[in-house]
Scaffold this motif. Structure first.
Motif, PDB file in Angstrom:
ATOM      1  N   ALA A   1       9.479   8.646   2.746  1.00  0.00           N
ATOM      2  CA  ALA A   1      10.289   9.735   2.203  1.00  0.00           C
ATOM      3  C   ALA A   1       9.452  10.996   2.173  1.00  0.00           C
ATOM      4  N   VAL A   2      10.121  12.136   2.012  1.00  0.00           N
ATOM      5  CA  VAL A   2       9.469  13.436   1.886  1.00  0.00           C
ATOM      6  C   VAL A   2      10.011  14.114   0.641  1.00  0.00           C
ATOM      7  N   THR A   3       9.130  14.626  -0.196  1.00  0.00           N
ATOM      8  CA  THR A   3       9.558  15.303  -1.418  1.00  0.00           C
ATOM      9  C   THR A   3       9.555  16.813  -1.220  1.00  0.00           C
ATOM     10  N   ARG A   4      10.334  17.491  -2.052  1.00  0.00           N
ATOM     11  CA  ARG A   4      10.371  18.948  -2.026  1.00  0.00           C
ATOM     12  C   ARG A   4       9.152  19.512  -2.757  1.00  0.00           C
ATOM     13  N   PRO A   5       8.820  20.767  -2.487  1.00  0.00           N
ATOM     14  CA  PRO A   5       7.644  21.357  -3.163  1.00  0.00           C
ATOM     15  C   PRO A   5       7.769  21.366  -4.679  1.00  0.00           C
TER      16      PRO A   5
ATOM     17  N   GLU B   1       4.597  13.761   1.911  1.00  0.00           N
ATOM     18  CA  GLU B   1       5.124  12.716   2.786  1.00  0.00           C
ATOM     19  C   GLU B   1       4.611  11.387   2.253  1.00  0.00           C
ATOM     20  N   LEU B   2       5.515  10.507   1.867  1.00  0.00           N
ATOM     21  CA  LEU B   2       5.170   9.252   1.207  1.00  0.00           C
ATOM     22  C   LEU B   2       5.484   8.074   2.128  1.00  0.00           C
ATOM     23  N   VAL B   3       4.619   7.076   2.126  1.00  0.00           N
ATOM     24  CA  VAL B   3       4.875   5.859   2.894  1.00  0.00           C
ATOM     25  C   VAL B   3       4.540   4.646   2.044  1.00  0.00           C
ATOM     26  N   VAL B   4       5.306   3.589   2.246  1.00  0.00           N
ATOM     27  CA  VAL B   4       5.017   2.277   1.666  1.00  0.00           C
ATOM     28  C   VAL B   4       4.753   1.329   2.828  1.00  0.00           C
ATOM     29  N   VAL B   5       3.583   0.711   2.823  1.00  0.00           N
ATOM     30  CA  VAL B   5       3.170  -0.189   3.898  1.00  0.00           C
ATOM     31  C   VAL B   5       2.977  -1.570   3.310  1.00  0.00           C
ATOM     32  N   LYS B   6       3.568  -2.571   3.960  1.00  0.00           N
ATOM     33  CA  LYS B   6       3.417  -3.962   3.515  1.00  0.00           C
ATOM     34  C   LYS B   6       2.925  -4.797   4.683  1.00  0.00           C
ATOM     35  N   HIS B   7       1.730  -5.334   4.518  1.00  0.00           N
ATOM     36  CA  HIS B   7       1.112  -6.171   5.555  1.00  0.00           C
ATOM     37  C   HIS B   7       1.099  -5.437   6.904  1.00  0.00           C
ATOM     38  N   ALA B   8       0.755  -4.145   6.858  1.00  0.00           N
ATOM     39  CA  ALA B   8       0.627  -3.260   8.016  1.00  0.00           C
ATOM     40  C   ALA B   8       1.961  -2.791   8.568  1.00  0.00           C
TER      41      ALA B   8
ATOM     42  N   PRO C   1       6.544  13.851  -7.294  1.00  0.00           N
ATOM     43  CA  PRO C   1       6.575  12.760  -6.316  1.00  0.00           C
ATOM     44  C   PRO C   1       6.532  11.361  -6.935  1.00  0.00           C
ATOM     45  N   LEU C   2       6.065  11.219  -8.173  1.00  0.00           N
ATOM     46  CA  LEU C   2       5.890   9.879  -8.727  1.00  0.00           C
ATOM     47  C   LEU C   2       7.212   9.126  -8.898  1.00  0.00           C
ATOM     48  N   PRO C   3       8.287   9.767  -9.380  1.00  0.00           N
ATOM     49  CA  PRO C   3       9.562   9.028  -9.418  1.00  0.00           C
ATOM     50  C   PRO C   3      10.032   8.602  -8.031  1.00  0.00           C
ATOM     51  N   VAL C   4       9.765   9.418  -7.020  1.00  0.00           N
ATOM     52  CA  VAL C   4      10.138   9.044  -5.660  1.00  0.00           C
ATOM     53  C   VAL C   4       9.316   7.842  -5.202  1.00  0.00           C
ATOM     54  N   VAL C   5       8.037   7.821  -5.573  1.00  0.00           N
ATOM     55  CA  VAL C   5       7.193   6.673  -5.249  1.00  0.00           C
ATOM     56  C   VAL C   5       7.758   5.410  -5.875  1.00  0.00           C
ATOM     57  N   ASP C   6       8.155   5.490  -7.145  1.00  0.00           N
ATOM     58  CA  ASP C   6       8.727   4.322  -7.821  1.00  0.00           C
ATOM     59  C   ASP C   6      10.000   3.847  -7.139  1.00  0.00           C
ATOM     60  N   ALA C   7      10.837   4.800  -6.731  1.00  0.00           N
ATOM     61  CA  ALA C   7      12.075   4.435  -6.046  1.00  0.00           C
ATOM     62  C   ALA C   7      11.798   3.798  -4.691  1.00  0.00           C
ATOM     63  N   LEU C   8      10.809   4.342  -3.969  1.00  0.00           N
ATOM     64  CA  LEU C   8      10.458   3.764  -2.675  1.00  0.00           C
ATOM     65  C   LEU C   8       9.952   2.338  -2.834  1.00  0.00           C
ATOM     66  N   ARG C   9       9.097   2.114  -3.813  1.00  0.00           N
ATOM     67  CA  ARG C   9       8.561   0.764  -4.017  1.00  0.00           C
ATOM     68  C   ARG C   9       9.665  -0.213  -4.393  1.00  0.00           C
ATOM     69  N   ALA C  10      10.644   0.250  -5.144  1.00  0.00           N
ATOM     70  CA  ALA C  10      11.731  -0.627  -5.572  1.00  0.00           C
ATOM     71  C   ALA C  10      12.687  -0.967  -4.435  1.00  0.00           C
TER      72      ALA C  10
ATOM     73  N   LEU D   1       0.856  -1.168   0.000  1.00  0.00           N
ATOM     74  CA  LEU D   1       0.000   0.000   0.000  1.00  0.00           C
ATOM     75  C   LEU D   1       0.899   1.228   0.000  1.00  0.00           C
ATOM     76  N   VAL D   2       0.660   2.129  -0.933  1.00  0.00           N
ATOM     77  CA  VAL D   2       1.429   3.368  -1.019  1.00  0.00           C
ATOM     78  C   VAL D   2       0.470   4.529  -0.813  1.00  0.00           C
ATOM     79  N   ALA D   3       0.834   5.430   0.095  1.00  0.00           N
ATOM     80  CA  ALA D   3      -0.022   6.576   0.401  1.00  0.00           C
ATOM     81  C   ALA D   3       0.825   7.837   0.490  1.00  0.00           C
ATOM     82  N   ALA D   4       0.164   8.972   0.319  1.00  0.00           N
ATOM     83  CA  ALA D   4       0.847  10.270   0.350  1.00  0.00           C
ATOM     84  C   ALA D   4       0.009  11.265   1.118  1.00  0.00           C
TER      85      ALA D   4
END
Length: 599
Positions: free
Chosen positions: A495-499, A482-489, A503-512, A470-473
């Motif tokens: 991570a936190v992105t700059r203004p 503020e981005l979080v990746v949650v797996k099985h709770a 954010p989508l490339p950061v999301v991809d990097a977090l998931r990877a 689960l990915v949320a922002a």
């Protein structure tokens, strides 16, 4: 209008409040204030004179003095004491003209007064009455400081006149505002000189100087030197690098420094500080990460000075067993294929939930394993005679389908709709209360609360525990995400992105790069239950947006959370009851959950 005498070297004040840490006292701008009034009650108003002196680093930056027309006669005894008469203030400006000048003069400074509650109380009451916003000044009272460093052998009391004589102040206080303020300046400087050898050299030290801190504890304040002013986790370490205590804060330096001041009043923690020799900071990107890391470090190191739960394996679950004729059991581990509710922080509370189910449904309570079809009938127990057990043990030649209906009702109460249990126990509480059997009603209420809260907790955990990713922002105050990746709770990445950052490339990097998490047996999460609660609380905050969900995340419409208000049935009755084990109810309050739609 008030007369102001500025200093040619006056500069902008550096210290707005006690919130800013690490400011040496010689860099703090103080405004020493004194008032003369018509009486002793702030609510009555009656300010007749304001005097103030602005100082920093021992240098006078400016002075303010003005008589004030209080709008009433000056009492004779006040006139004799202060020398201020009604005729003197008759032509003076009213307080609504003087007060703004004082507030501007004292802006961004720390207020100082001798017996500060009196002077500050009059000023705050005047602001409230005239519609001015009180600037929430930090305030230093010289009276408790004097009590700390001036003994009875030196002075018979801590009056301003006595202290001014003791410290040979350049001005003798005479109950006129400016003279008294000038004398208080000299007293303040003398007190600070005496406090310096005690380690009180910064503004944050001064905040707790009036409440003595043991010298050996105060000397440890250097452990906070160099810590970052950022969110994170701190570890107090003792001899042999043992982790003594783990904590979290949005400002590591500020929080750790508080352990060496009078703000820390816990005896065990003071004992911990005495044997600590180092503090290790762990800077975190977000407060959520800091809270999660704190839980994990507590579970890993089991610090002896942390009281909070650090053993998830000791938490209990209520399980409907996988048998021909299921029954309820309290277990430590969730097993696949059967419904569970919990987790409960104690076995006693789990047993209370079991009692609630037994009160509402005639489930068998014996522990024998019964065959689906028995050749010979068994002997019914006493509970069967009272109608509290369906007694499948007496059935022969065919399966007891009546017990199947009871088991299905229990399964539904645990996993989806607890109405059958809630309605039955709520009705029973009402009958007992009507009969004035309050202790029994309180016991049933306690059991109902334990069941509903355990069921709500499990139904809330189950969908997120099954969710592989689960990915949320959430938007930050600075304009980023503020981005979080949650797996099985379990929090797997954040991570936190700059203004100005996509954010989508950061999301991809977090998931990877997120942590790999093995799937648990739901509803148990793949982490400490308290970590799952922290993650869920963050996900349910306003403004959080789902970016990716690999599994359906939804709550049943008729879940236990929908009955959370009924868990406190007959609050008056419940308040009359003390838990059977003699301790307060240790079931946490349920967290509200949306009753439909994806969470």
């Amino acid at each position: 209008m008030p007369s102001t005498t500025p200093s040619p070297t006056s500069t902008t004040a550096l210290q707005p409040s006690f919130e800013d840490l690490g400011t040496p006292l010689h860099d703090v701008t103080f405004v020493v204030v004194d008032l003369e009034t018509t009486g002793g009650r702030a609510a009555d108003g009656g300010i007749t004179e304001i005097g103030a002196v602005k100082v920093r680093g021992g240098e006078v930056l400016g002075e303010l003095q003005s008589l004030v027309n209080p709008g009433r006669p000056v009492p004779a005894f006040v006139a004799r004491l202060t020398g201020i008469t009604t005729s003197m203030v008759a032509t003076a400006p009213p307080l609504e003209l003087v007060l703004p000048s004082f507030l501007e003069f004292a802006r961004d400074a720390v207020l100082v007064a001798h017996n500060a509650p009196f002077d500050v109380g009059f000023l705050r009451a005047a602001c409230d009455r005239l519609g001015y916003e009180w600037p929430r000044f930090a305030v230093v009272d010289t009276v408790p400081l004097a009590r700390r460093v001036v003994t009875r052998d030196e002075a018979p009391n801590h009056k301003l006149s006595t202290l001014a004589a003791l410290f040979r102040a350049q001005v003798t206080p005479d109950h006129r505002a400016l003279a008294d303020a000038r004398a208080t300046v000299d007293v303040l400087h003398a007190l600070l000189e005496r406090l310096a050898p005690l380690g009180i050299t910064h503004l944050e030290d001064l905040a707790g100087a009036a409440d003595p801190v043991p010298p050996d504890v105060r000397r440890k304040r250097t452990l906070a030197d160099g810590l970052p002013e950022a969110p994170g986790v701190y570890l107090f370490r003792g001899p042999g690098d043992e982790v003594l205590y783990v904590g979290t804060s949005t400002n590591l330096r500020k929080r750790v420094r508080s352990y060496f001041t009078a703000a820390e009043k816990r005896g065990r923690i003071t004992e911990m500080v005495r044997i600590a020799h180092a503090v290790t900071p762990v800077v975190c990107v977000t407060p959520l990460e800091a809270q999660v890391r704190e839980l994990r470090l507590i579970a890993e190191h089991a610090p002896r000075y942390n009281r909070r739960s650090k053993h998830p394996e000791r938490q209990s679950w209520v399980r409907l067993t996988d048998e021909a004729y299921p029954r309820l059991s309290v277990v430590r581990e969730v097993r696949a294929g059967t419904p569970h509710i919990g987790p409960y922080p104690s076995r006693q509370t789990a047993l209370a939930a079991v009692e609630a189910l037994h009160d509402a449904l005639p489930l068998r309570q014996c522990t024998a394993r019964l065959p689906r079809v028995a050749r010979t009938a068994g002997s019914p127990c006493a509970l069967a005679g009272m109608g509290r057990c369906s007694a499948p043990c007496v059935a022969t030649g065919t399966a007891d389908e009546g017990y199947d209906a009871v088991a299905d009702a229990a399964r539904a109460a645990l996993t989806s709709d607890p109405s059958a249990v809630v309605d039955a126990l709520a009705a029973r509480v009402g009958r007992l209360a009507a009969q004035e059997r309050f202790e029994e009603a309180g016991l049933v209420t306690h059991r109902l609360r334990a069941f509903v809260q355990g069921a709500a907790r499990a139904q809330r955990l189950d969908p997120v525990a099954r969710c592989a990713e689960l990915v949320a922002a959430r938007p930050t105050s600075a304009g980023g995400w503020e981005l979080v990746v949650v797996k099985h709770a379990r929090l797997a990445a954040t991570a936190v992105t700059r203004p100005d950052e996509d954010p989508l490339p950061v999301v991809d990097a977090l998931r990877a790069t997120a942590e790999d998490v093995a799937p648990p047996v739901a509803p148990a999460p793949a982490c400490h239950p308290e970590e799952a609660a922290l993650v869920l609380a963050w996900l349910e905050e306003p403004g959080v947006r789902l970016v990716h969900v690999s599994h359906t995340w939804a709550c049943p419409v008729r879940s236990a959370a929908a009955h959370a208000d009924l868990a406190t049935v007959s609050t008056t009755v419940a308040d009359l009851w003390v838990d059977p084990d003699g301790r307060p109810d240790d079931v946490a309050d349920p967290v509200p959950v949306a009753t439909m739609t994806a969470c």
